[in-house]
Design an enzyme around this catalytic site. Structure first.
Site, PDB file in Angstrom:
ATOM      1  N   ASP A   8      29.904  43.590  28.057  1.00  0.00           N
ATOM      2  CA  ASP A   8      29.346  42.332  28.690  1.00  0.00           C
ATOM      3  C   ASP A   8      28.875  41.447  27.727  1.00  0.00           C
ATOM      4  O   ASP A   8      28.363  41.835  26.638  1.00  0.00           O
ATOM      5  CB  ASP A   8      28.556  42.595  29.941  1.00  0.00           C
ATOM      6  CG  ASP A   8      28.096  41.278  30.346  1.00  0.00           C
ATOM      7  OD1 ASP A   8      28.623  40.269  30.658  1.00  0.00           O
ATOM      8  OD2 ASP A   8      26.807  41.122  30.757  1.00  0.00           O
ATOM      9  N   ASP A  10      26.864  37.979  28.432  1.00  0.00           N
ATOM     10  CA  ASP A  10      25.370  37.366  28.946  1.00  0.00           C
ATOM     11  C   ASP A  10      24.620  38.285  29.230  1.00  0.00           C
ATOM     12  O   ASP A  10      24.827  39.192  30.172  1.00  0.00           O
ATOM     13  CB  ASP A  10      25.954  36.348  29.877  1.00  0.00           C
ATOM     14  CG  ASP A  10      26.517  35.035  29.411  1.00  0.00           C
ATOM     15  OD1 ASP A  10      25.942  34.580  28.398  1.00  0.00           O
ATOM     16  OD2 ASP A  10      27.718  34.713  29.959  1.00  0.00           O
ATOM     17  N   LYS A  52      30.648  27.644  37.003  1.00  0.00           N
ATOM     18  CA  LYS A  52      30.846  26.739  37.984  1.00  0.00           C
ATOM     19  C   LYS A  52      30.839  27.133  39.516  1.00  0.00           C
ATOM     20  O   LYS A  52      30.689  26.428  40.321  1.00  0.00           O
ATOM     21  CB  LYS A  52      32.536  26.372  37.947  1.00  0.00           C
ATOM     22  CG  LYS A  52      32.928  25.458  36.766  1.00  0.00           C
ATOM     23  CD  LYS A  52      34.470  25.248  36.662  1.00  0.00           C
ATOM     24  CE  LYS A  52      34.892  25.289  35.274  1.00  0.00           C
ATOM     25  NZ  LYS A  52      36.270  25.376  35.042  1.00  0.00           N
ATOM     26  N   THR A 123      32.577  37.147  32.292  1.00  0.00           N
ATOM     27  CA  THR A 123      32.839  35.930  32.853  1.00  0.00           C
ATOM     28  C   THR A 123      32.477  34.711  32.405  1.00  0.00           C
ATOM     29  O   THR A 123      33.008  33.599  33.045  1.00  0.00           O
ATOM     30  CB  THR A 123      32.081  36.318  34.293  1.00  0.00           C
ATOM     31  OG1 THR A 123      30.628  35.801  34.007  1.00  0.00           O
ATOM     32  CG2 THR A 123      32.304  37.246  35.042  1.00  0.00           C
TER      33      THR A 123
HETATM   34  C1  XBP Z   1      27.363  35.781  32.988  1.00  0.00           C
HETATM   35  C2  XBP Z   1      27.692  34.491  33.877  1.00  0.00           C
HETATM   36  C3  XBP Z   1      27.946  33.390  33.386  1.00  0.00           C
HETATM   37  C4  XBP Z   1      26.838  32.460  32.407  1.00  0.00           C
HETATM   38  C5  XBP Z   1      27.180  31.231  32.397  1.00  0.00           C
HETATM   39  O1  XBP Z   1      27.644  36.867  33.753  1.00  0.00           O
HETATM   40  O2  XBP Z   1      27.789  34.439  35.121  1.00  0.00           O
HETATM   41  O3  XBP Z   1      28.424  32.388  34.077  1.00  0.00           O
HETATM   42  O4  XBP Z   1      25.651  32.910  33.361  1.00  0.00           O
HETATM   43  O5  XBP Z   1      28.672  31.137  31.611  1.00  0.00           O
HETATM   44  P1  XBP Z   1      28.154  38.403  32.996  1.00  0.00           P
HETATM   45  P2  XBP Z   1      29.678  29.727  32.251  1.00  0.00           P
HETATM   46  O6  XBP Z   1      27.377  38.518  32.085  1.00  0.00           O
HETATM   47  O7  XBP Z   1      28.172  39.148  34.262  1.00  0.00           O
HETATM   48  O8  XBP Z   1      29.687  38.089  32.488  1.00  0.00           O
HETATM   49  O9  XBP Z   1      28.952  28.910  32.547  1.00  0.00           O
HETATM   50  O10 XBP Z   1      30.511  29.609  30.935  1.00  0.00           O
HETATM   51  O11 XBP Z   1      30.314  30.352  33.281  1.00  0.00           O
HETATM   52 MG    MG Z   2      25.944  39.773  31.945  1.00  0.00          MG
END
Ligand code: XBP
Ligand code: MG
Length: 238
Positions: A8, A10, A52, A123
């Site tokens: 993953d 983020d 979004k 994501t």
């Molecule tokens: C991460 C997210 C991302 C970021 C924002 O989840 O949910 O949406 O917070 O990025 P994970 P975007 O680590 O579970 O993938 O605004 O580009 O969606």
């Molecule tokens: Mg994450």
């Protein structure tokens, strides 16, 4: 046998959420909205994956979705907010405001040396990944990952397993031969639903979430080597 690590982005590869939060607030101000998310609210809003989707869920939670605007102009507003947010986030990354988490880069290098396949399942938007990993790994960052699945290729966001299923299918990998590395309960649910054993490295935004289904929970990757991953993985699969 452990053949691939699927990361993953983020919260796992890097501590990104404070920069995402600031970027959302910047977009709200730019668009003349008086919304301002603070850390406790954002921590709760993270239960909705995807920028979004998060904006939409928040808007709905206010209960004042404007009736007079039709669905398509509502969608346009969300798209515009997200464009501004993405540009602000990219700028923050380029300005060096986002740090990789401890142990991540050494583990990526050790895993590659050891012949493990590396992949990304996130994501987030593709420009976010490129900005982050270009800065951390250099212009050839993409060559380190055999497969990258993200918001542009897997529209159904975590906890839906789509992004992990697509990584597995593109790698032609059986789930029991992979290991997912995640920071959140949504990510864990997505990986588990795809059949992947999952290592969890929580962060300040995800501490306290339900990680009961994880193969293992470690504070971060700083003391984690490939030998540990093989050991934990073998115990799980035998
Ligand atoms: C991460 C997210 C991302 C970021 C924002 O989840 O949910 O949406 O917070 O990025 P994970 P975007 O680590 O579970 O993938 O605004 O580009 O969606
Ligand atoms: Mg994450």
């Amino acid at each position: 046998m452990l053949k691939a690590l699927i990361f993953d982005v983020d919260g796992t590869l890097a501590d990104t959420e404070m920069a995402h939060l600031a970027a959302f607030n910047h977009a709200f101000a730019e668009m003349g909205l008086d919304w301002r998310w603070d850390v406790p609210l954002y921590t709760r809003l993270l239960s909705v994956s995807g920028g979004k989707e998060r904006i939409t869920a928040y808007w709905q939670s206010l209960g004042d979705m404007p009736r007079e605007v039709n669905a398509s102009s509502l969608q346009q507003t969300i798209e515009r907010l997200h464009e501004i947010k993405t540009a602000a986030y990219e700028q923050a990354v380029n300005d060096g405001l986002v740090q990789m988490r401890p142990g991540v880069l050494p583990l990526l290098h050790e895993a590659a040396q050891a012949g493990l396949t590396l992949a990304v399942a996130t994501t987030t938007s593709p420009v976010n990944i490129a900005a982050l990993l270009r800065k951390a790994m250099g212009p050839d960052w993409r060559l380190h990952f055999q497969v990258i699945e993200d918001a542009s290729t897997a529209p159904r966001k975590k906890p839906h397993p789509m992004v992990y299923q697509q990584v597995l299918s593109r790698l032609a990998l059986r789930p029991q031969d992979g290991l997912a590395v995640e920071d959140s309960a949504n990510g864990l649910q997505a990986a588990c639903a795809a059949g992947l054993p999952t290592l969890i490295t929580p962060n300040a935004f995800t501490l306290g979430q339900d990680f009961a289904a994880a193969l293992r929970v470690v504070p971060d990757l700083s003391d984690v080597q490939v030998a540990h991953l093989r050991q934990w993985h073998a115990r799980h699969t035998h």
